[in-house]
Design an enzyme around this catalytic site. Structure first.
Site, short mmCIF file in Angstrom:
data_model
loop_
_atom_site.label_atom_id
_atom_site.label_comp_id
_atom_site.label_asym_id
_atom_site.label_seq_id
_atom_site.Cartn_x
_atom_site.Cartn_y
_atom_site.Cartn_z
N GLU A 115 -21.08 -10.75 -16.98
CA GLU A 115 -21.13 -12.21 -16.75
C GLU A 115 -22.14 -12.56 -15.66
O GLU A 115 -22.80 -13.59 -15.72
CB GLU A 115 -19.74 -12.73 -16.41
CG GLU A 115 -18.80 -12.71 -17.61
CD GLU A 115 -17.41 -13.17 -17.25
OE1 GLU A 115 -16.71 -12.45 -16.51
OE2 GLU A 115 -17.02 -14.25 -17.70
N GLU A 135 -12.30 -7.81 -21.32
CA GLU A 135 -11.16 -8.45 -20.67
C GLU A 135 -9.92 -8.53 -21.56
O GLU A 135 -8.80 -8.45 -21.08
CB GLU A 135 -11.53 -9.85 -20.19
CG GLU A 135 -12.44 -9.87 -18.98
CD GLU A 135 -13.92 -9.79 -19.34
OE1 GLU A 135 -14.26 -9.38 -20.47
OE2 GLU A 135 -14.74 -10.11 -18.46
N1 T1G Z 1 -12.08 -2.35 -10.95
C1 T1G Z 1 -11.61 -1.43 -10.07
N2 T1G Z 1 -11.69 -0.10 -10.26
C2 T1G Z 1 -12.26 0.32 -11.40
C3 T1G Z 1 -12.76 -0.57 -12.37
C4 T1G Z 1 -12.66 -1.96 -12.10
N3 T1G Z 1 -13.13 -2.87 -12.94
N4 T1G Z 1 -13.25 0.18 -13.40
C5 T1G Z 1 -13.07 1.46 -13.07
N5 T1G Z 1 -12.47 1.56 -11.88
C6 T1G Z 1 -12.12 2.80 -11.19
C7 T1G Z 1 -11.12 3.65 -11.96
O1 T1G Z 1 -9.80 3.21 -11.68
C8 T1G Z 1 -11.43 5.02 -11.39
O2 T1G Z 1 -10.84 5.05 -10.10
C9 T1G Z 1 -12.92 4.99 -11.19
O3 T1G Z 1 -13.29 3.59 -11.12
C10 T1G Z 1 -13.69 5.64 -12.33
O4 T1G Z 1 -13.21 5.00 -13.52
C11 T1G Z 1 -13.84 -12.15 -14.24
C12 T1G Z 1 -11.69 -10.72 -14.84
C13 T1G Z 1 -16.31 1.51 -16.16
C14 T1G Z 1 -16.19 2.52 -18.45
O5 T1G Z 1 -12.33 -3.68 -17.88
O6 T1G Z 1 -13.71 0.70 -18.62
O7 T1G Z 1 -14.23 -8.45 -15.08
O8 T1G Z 1 -9.21 6.92 -10.52
O9 T1G Z 1 -12.15 7.08 -14.45
O10 T1G Z 1 -14.24 7.17 -17.49
O11 T1G Z 1 -14.28 -11.90 -16.52
O12 T1G Z 1 -13.67 2.63 -15.73
O13 T1G Z 1 -11.45 7.39 -9.51
O14 T1G Z 1 -9.72 6.13 -8.18
O15 T1G Z 1 -12.45 5.00 -15.89
O16 T1G Z 1 -16.53 6.92 -16.34
C15 T1G Z 1 -13.50 -5.88 -16.76
C16 T1G Z 1 -12.80 -1.14 -16.73
C17 T1G Z 1 -12.60 -6.18 -15.59
C18 T1G Z 1 -13.92 -2.13 -17.05
C19 T1G Z 1 -15.98 3.95 -16.41
N6 T1G Z 1 -13.99 -4.52 -16.65
N7 T1G Z 1 -13.33 0.17 -16.43
O17 T1G Z 1 -15.22 4.92 -17.10
O18 T1G Z 1 -14.47 6.35 -15.14
S1 T1G Z 1 -11.88 -7.77 -15.75
C20 T1G Z 1 -13.33 -3.50 -17.24
C21 T1G Z 1 -13.72 1.01 -17.45
C22 T1G Z 1 -13.14 -8.84 -15.43
C23 T1G Z 1 -14.05 -11.16 -15.34
C24 T1G Z 1 -12.86 -10.31 -15.62
C25 T1G Z 1 -14.15 2.38 -17.03
C26 T1G Z 1 -15.67 2.56 -17.01
P1 T1G Z 1 -10.26 6.45 -9.52
P2 T1G Z 1 -12.97 5.88 -14.82
P3 T1G Z 1 -15.14 6.42 -16.58
#
Ligand code: T1G
Length: 707
Positions: A115, A135
Site C-alpha cells: 500500500e 490481509e
Molecule cells: N509484522 C510483524 N512481524 C512479522 C510480520 C509482520 N507483518 N511478517 C513476518 N513477521 C515476523 C515473523 O513473525 C517472524 O518472526 C519473522 O518476521 C520472519 O517471518 C494496513 C493491516 C513476510 C512472507 O500478512 O507472510 O499490512 O518468528 O518466519 O517464512 O493494510 O512472514 O522470527 O520472531 O514468516 O521468510 C500484512 C505476513 C499485514 C505478511 C516472510 N502482511 N508475513 O516469510 O519468514 S496486515 C502480512 C508473511 C497489513 C495493512 C494491513 C511472512 C513473509 P520471528 P517468517 P518467511
C-alpha cells in the site's frame, strides 16, 4: 555517476534519507521483514519531509534494505492503540508529494508495504519480487488505501481476485496487469530504482497520483460485485472480512477517492474489531511459535540431511517420499515387493501429473522430482542415508523388526524416524542400539498435502536429532510441532475422543449427518464421519482390531463402523462407507443401509434412540476435545497450548478464524466448558469425561487455558 551521497541521517531511526545526484533516496532498514511499525511510519514521514525540503532532489526513491520490501503493517501492534502517524496518514503524505516518488520493490511487498508502494507515483519491481495484499488471511482488509488504489491500477475484477485470495503476484505478472511500471532483473532494488528515476527525470513530466486515476475503473459493471457477493455467500458464508472487501472495492468504483478511502477505513476498523481477526492472527503467529521448542537451546548443533530413505511405498510412504523430493532431497524408497514399489511409484507419478495439469508444475519438474525418488527392494541402499522414515504397517512387531534391520544397515549418526500414528516410539527405539537417534515423524494423510508434522520426541531422543528434524520440517514446508510419547500423541489422541463422542451420539439417536453438519457449521471443512470416509474406515478398524488382539483394556468392542468395514464399506476409496458416493464424486450421500446397520447396533446394545439436540452434539464433540487437550498439557505431552492449537489448525482443519482449539476455548468460556465436562462426567461417565484438573483450576481461577 551520481555525486557522493550526502547523508542527512535521521537519528535512531529505521529510515534513512540520502541523496544520490538528483534523486533523494529513502531507505527503510527494519529487520527481519521491514514491517511497517511505528518507528518505520515516523521515519517515512521524516524522510519524505527531508526529501521535499532538499532542493537538489528532483525525484524521491523508496527502497528497503535486507531481504524484502516492507512486508506489511507490524502485526504485533494489532489490538493496541496505534501511535501516530497511522499508515493511512503516511500513505496520504506520499500521495500528496509535490515531487514524484518511486518505489523499488524486491522480496515480498505485502499488505501495508504494498500500500505504501501504491501511494507512490511509480513502481519498479525485481522479476523475483512478490506483491500482494494478504490481509484477508488475517481477517482484515487492506486498510491503507489498497482497496482504493489497486483497482485504479489493475481494474476492479483483478483487484477483487487479488484481495479476496490474498495471494501475491510475481514481478512479471505485476507488470502485465499494470501494478508496476517496470521490471528489472539481476540488479539491486536501488539500481532498479535509480534507472527508473533517470527515465522519469529525462521524461520531465510529473506522473499522475494513482488516487487521481480513473481509466481502469471507469465503466466497471456493477454485476461484478453482485456476483462476488453470491459466490462468497456460498463459499465462505462464515467469514467476516471477505464481504467487507467487496464493499470496499465497490466504493472505489462508485465513490470519489476521498469518500472511498473513508469507507475503506470504516470497513477496516470493523474487521479489526472482529474476533476473527484475533483468531487468524493468533493462528499466524502459532505457526511460527511452535518452531521454537521450549528447552531446546537455540543454536543446538544439527546434522546435514542430504539423502533420505523411506520404508514402505504405500499411500503414506509415497506421500512422504514426495515431501522430500519436492524439497530437492534425493529419496530411496524401499519396499519388500516389486509390485508394491511399482504401485507406489505409479501413484507418485499420478500425483505429480495431476499437479502439472493444474499448472503448478511443468512436465520437466515432474521428471526432475520423479528422478529424485529411487525405488529399491534392498535395505543396503540405505547405508548412506542421513535419515530414514519408516512408513510400514501399523504393527509394533513389524516396526521393531524394521528398526532392528535399520540399526544394522544405516551408518552411525543416521536418524531413524517412524511415521507411526499411535504406537510407542520408545518401544520402537528400544529395538535399536541408537535410541538417541530415534524419534517419530508423524505425517498426516495425504502426506504431500497436509502441512502438519508431529515430531515425537522419545525419552532418549537427543537435542541434536530433535533440532535437526524440526529444521527439516520447515525445509520441506511442514509445520513441525514437537510432542511427547503417548497413545495418539496429541492430534489423534484428541481426535480419538471426538470420535468416541461422535459414535456415542449416533448410538444414542443422532445421525452421522447431524453430527457432521454441526461440525461443519462450526467451521471444520469435513464432519467427523465424512473425514472418516476420506481417511478410510478400514484404517481405524484395523487399529481397533490390533488393540483388541493385544488385549488392550482400553480397546473398544466392535461397533457399527466395524460392521461397515467388514462389509467392505471402507469409505470414499470403495465409493461407500458411512455415506455413499456417486462415481467420481466426493459428495457424501446418506445411505439407508447405514441407517439400518446403526439401528441394528442400537438394538444389540439395548439402546432406545432419542432426539439429540445440535447443542449437545456441539458441546460433546468440542468440549471433550478441550478436556483432553488440558490433560495433554498436564502430562507435558504438549509443552504449550499454542502447540495444540497449531496441531489442530494444520492437521485437522480447525477453523483458523477461531484461532485454535484452546484459543477458542477461552472465548467460548472455560467456566461453561468446565461445568459441562463435570455434568457429562456425572451423566455419561467414561475416562474421556474425567475432568482435567488443569481445566477446573483455570476455570475456577478465571484464568485462560490458551495463550
Ligand atoms: N509484522 C510483524 N512481524 C512479522 C510480520 C509482520 N507483518 N511478517 C513476518 N513477521 C515476523 C515473523 O513473525 C517472524 O518472526 C519473522 O518476521 C520472519 O517471518 C494496513 C493491516 C513476510 C512472507 O500478512 O507472510 O499490512 O518468528 O518466519 O517464512 O493494510 O512472514 O522470527 O520472531 O514468516 O521468510 C500484512 C505476513 C499485514 C505478511 C516472510 N502482511 N508475513 O516469510 O519468514 S496486515 C502480512 C508473511 C497489513 C495493512 C494491513 C511472512 C513473509 P520471528 P517468517 P518467511
Amino acid at each position: 555517476m551520481p555525486s557522493p551521497a550526502q547523508t542527512e541521517a535521521i537519528p535512531s531511526n529505521p529510515v534513512q534519507y540520502a541523496r544520490q545526484g538528483r534523486v533523494g533516496v529513502i531507505t527503510v532498514d527494519y529487520p527481519p521483514v521491514n514491517a511497517v511499525g511505528h518507528g518505520v511510519r515516523s521515519g517515512l514521514v521524516a524522510a519524505l519531509e527531508a526529501g521535499l525540503a532538499d532542493a537538489e532532489a528532483e525525484a524521491l526513491l523508496l527502497v528497503c534494505a535486507g531481504r524484502t520490501f516492507m512486508a506489511g503493517a507490524d502485526i504485533r501492534e494489532f489490538g493496541k492503540p496505534s501511535a501516530p502517524p497511522t499508515l493511512p496518514e503516511v500513505v496520504a503524505r506520499l500521495d500528496a508529494s509535490t515531487k514524484p516518488v518511486i518505489a523499488a520493490i524486491h522480496g515480498t511487498a505485502l499488505g501495508g508495504g504494498l500500500e505504501v508502494a501504491l501511494a507512490c507515483h511509480l513502481r519498479v519491481a525485481l522479476k523475483s519480487a512478490k506483491l500482494g495484499l494478504p490481509e484477508v488471511k488475517l481477517g482484515l482488509l487492506p486498510g491503507a488505501g489498497g482497496t482504493q488504489r489497486l483497482p485504479r491500477l489493475v481494474g476492479a475484477a483483478k483487484a477483487l481476485d487479488m484481495i479476496l485470495s490474498g495471494d501475491p503476484v510475481g514481478g512479471e505478472e505485476a507488470l502485465t496487469i499494470g501494478l508496476v511500471d517496470a521490471v528489472e532483473d539481476d540488479v539491486s532494488p536501488l539500481e532498479a530504482g535509480l534507472r527508473t528515476a533517470d527515465r522519469l527525470l529525462a521524461d520531465g513530466r510529473m506522473p499522475e497520483p494513482v488516487s487521481a486515476r480513473t481509466d481502469r475503473i471507469a465503466g466497471t459493471d456493477p454485476a461484478l460485485f453482485t456476483a462476488k457477493r453470491a459466490e462468497l455467500a456460498k463459499r465462505q458464508p462464515q467469514l467476516f472480512s471477505p464481504h467487507r472487501i467487496v464493499d470496499a472495492v465497490e466504493a472505489a468504483v462508485t465513490l470519489p477517492f476521498a469518500e472511498g478511502t473513508a469507507r475503506e477505513r470504516e470497513l477496516f476498523l470493523a474487521c479489526m474489531d472482529s474476533p476473527q481477526r484475533a483468531g487468524l492472527i493468533h493462528a499466524f503467529f502459532a505457526e511460527r511459535e511452535v518452531a521454537k521448542v521450549p528447552g531446546l537451546p537455540a543454536g543446538t548443533p544439527t546434522r546435514e540431511i542430504r539423502k533420505v530413505g523411506v520404508i514402505g511405498a504405500g499411500t503414506m510412504g509415497g506421500g512422504i517420499a514426495m515431501c522430500f523430493a519436492n524439497a530437492g532431497i534425493p529419496v530411496v524408497l524401499v519396499d519388500s515387493a516389486q509390485e508394491a514399489l511399482d504401485r507406489g511409484t505409479a501413484a507418485i507419478r499420478r500425483n505429480y501429473e495431476a499437479t502439472a495439469r493444474k499448472g503448478r508444475l511443468t512436465a520437466a519438474q515432474v521428471e526432475e522430482r520423479m528422478a529424485l525418488i529411487r525405488p529399491t527392494l534392498s535395505y543396503g541402499d540405505l547405508a548412506d542415508a542421513d535419515l530414514v522414515v519408516e512408513a510400514a504397517f501399523e504393527s509394533m512387531e513389524v516396526k521393531r523388526t524394521i528398526f532392528r534391520t535399520l540399526d544394522d544397515t544405516c551408518k552411525p549418526g543416521a536418524i531413524l524416524a517412524t511415521n507411526t500414528s499411535t504406537l510407542d516410539v520408545d518401544a520402537i527405539a528400544a529395538a535399536t542400539g541408537r535410541p538417541q537417534d530415534v524419534l517419530g515423524m508423524h505425517f498426516f494423510s495425504p502426506a504431500n498435502v497436509m502441512r502438519l508434522l508431529e515430531v515425537v520426541r522419545g525419552a532418549r531422543t537427543s537435542d541434536t536429532v530433535l533440532a535437526t528434524v524440526m529444521g527439516l520440517a520447515r525445509r520441506i514446508g511442514k509445520v513441525g510441532v514437537a510432542v511427547g510419547v503417548c497413545y495418539g500423541f496429541v492430534g489423534n489422541r484428541i481426535l480419538h475422543q471426538r470420535g468416541r463422542e461422535s459414535m456415542a451420539l449416533v448410538e444414542e439417536g443422532a445421525s452421522p449427518e447431524q453430527v457432521d453438519r454441526v461440525l461443519t457449521e462450526f467451521g471444520f471443512p469435513l464432519g467427523h464421519f465424512s473425514m472418516t470416509d476420506l481417511a478410510g474406515i478400514d484404517v481405524g478398524w484395523r487399529i481397533r482390531e490390533e488393540r483388541r488382539k493385544a488385549g488392550d483394556p482400553e480397546a473398544q468392542a466392535p461397533n457399527w463402523l466395524d460392521v461397515l468395514a467388514e462389509r467392505g464399506r471402507y469409505g470414499q476409496k470403495t465409493s461407500a462407507g458411512v455415506y455413499r458416493y456417486e462415481p467420481g464424486s466426493r459428495t457424501p450421500i446418506p445411505d439407508p443401509e447405514v441407517a439400518a446397520v446403526i439401528e441394528e447396533d442400537r438394538r444389540n446394545r439395548g439402546i432406545a434412540p432419542r432426539a439429540v439436540s445440535d447443542e449437545e452434539v456441539r458441546e460433546r464433540c468440542l468440549y471433550v476435545m478441550v478436556n483432553e487437550a488440558a490433560k495433554i498439557l498436564e502430562e507435558g505431552i504438549a509443552a504449550r497450548p499454542v502447540d495444540i492449537d497449531a496441531i489442530w489448525l494444520h492437521g485437522y482443519g480447525f477453523p483458523s478464524w477461531r484461532g485454535g482449539l484452546l484459543f477458542w476455548a477461552d472465548r467460548e468460556g472455560l467456566g461453561k466448558i468446565a461445568a459441562s465436562v463435570q455434568r457429562y462426567h456425572r451423566d455419561i461417565g467414561g475416562p474421556q469425561w474425567r475432568p482435567s484438573a488443569l481445566l477446573l483450576q483455570r476455570a475456577a481461577d478465571g484464568q485462560p487455558i490458551g495463550c
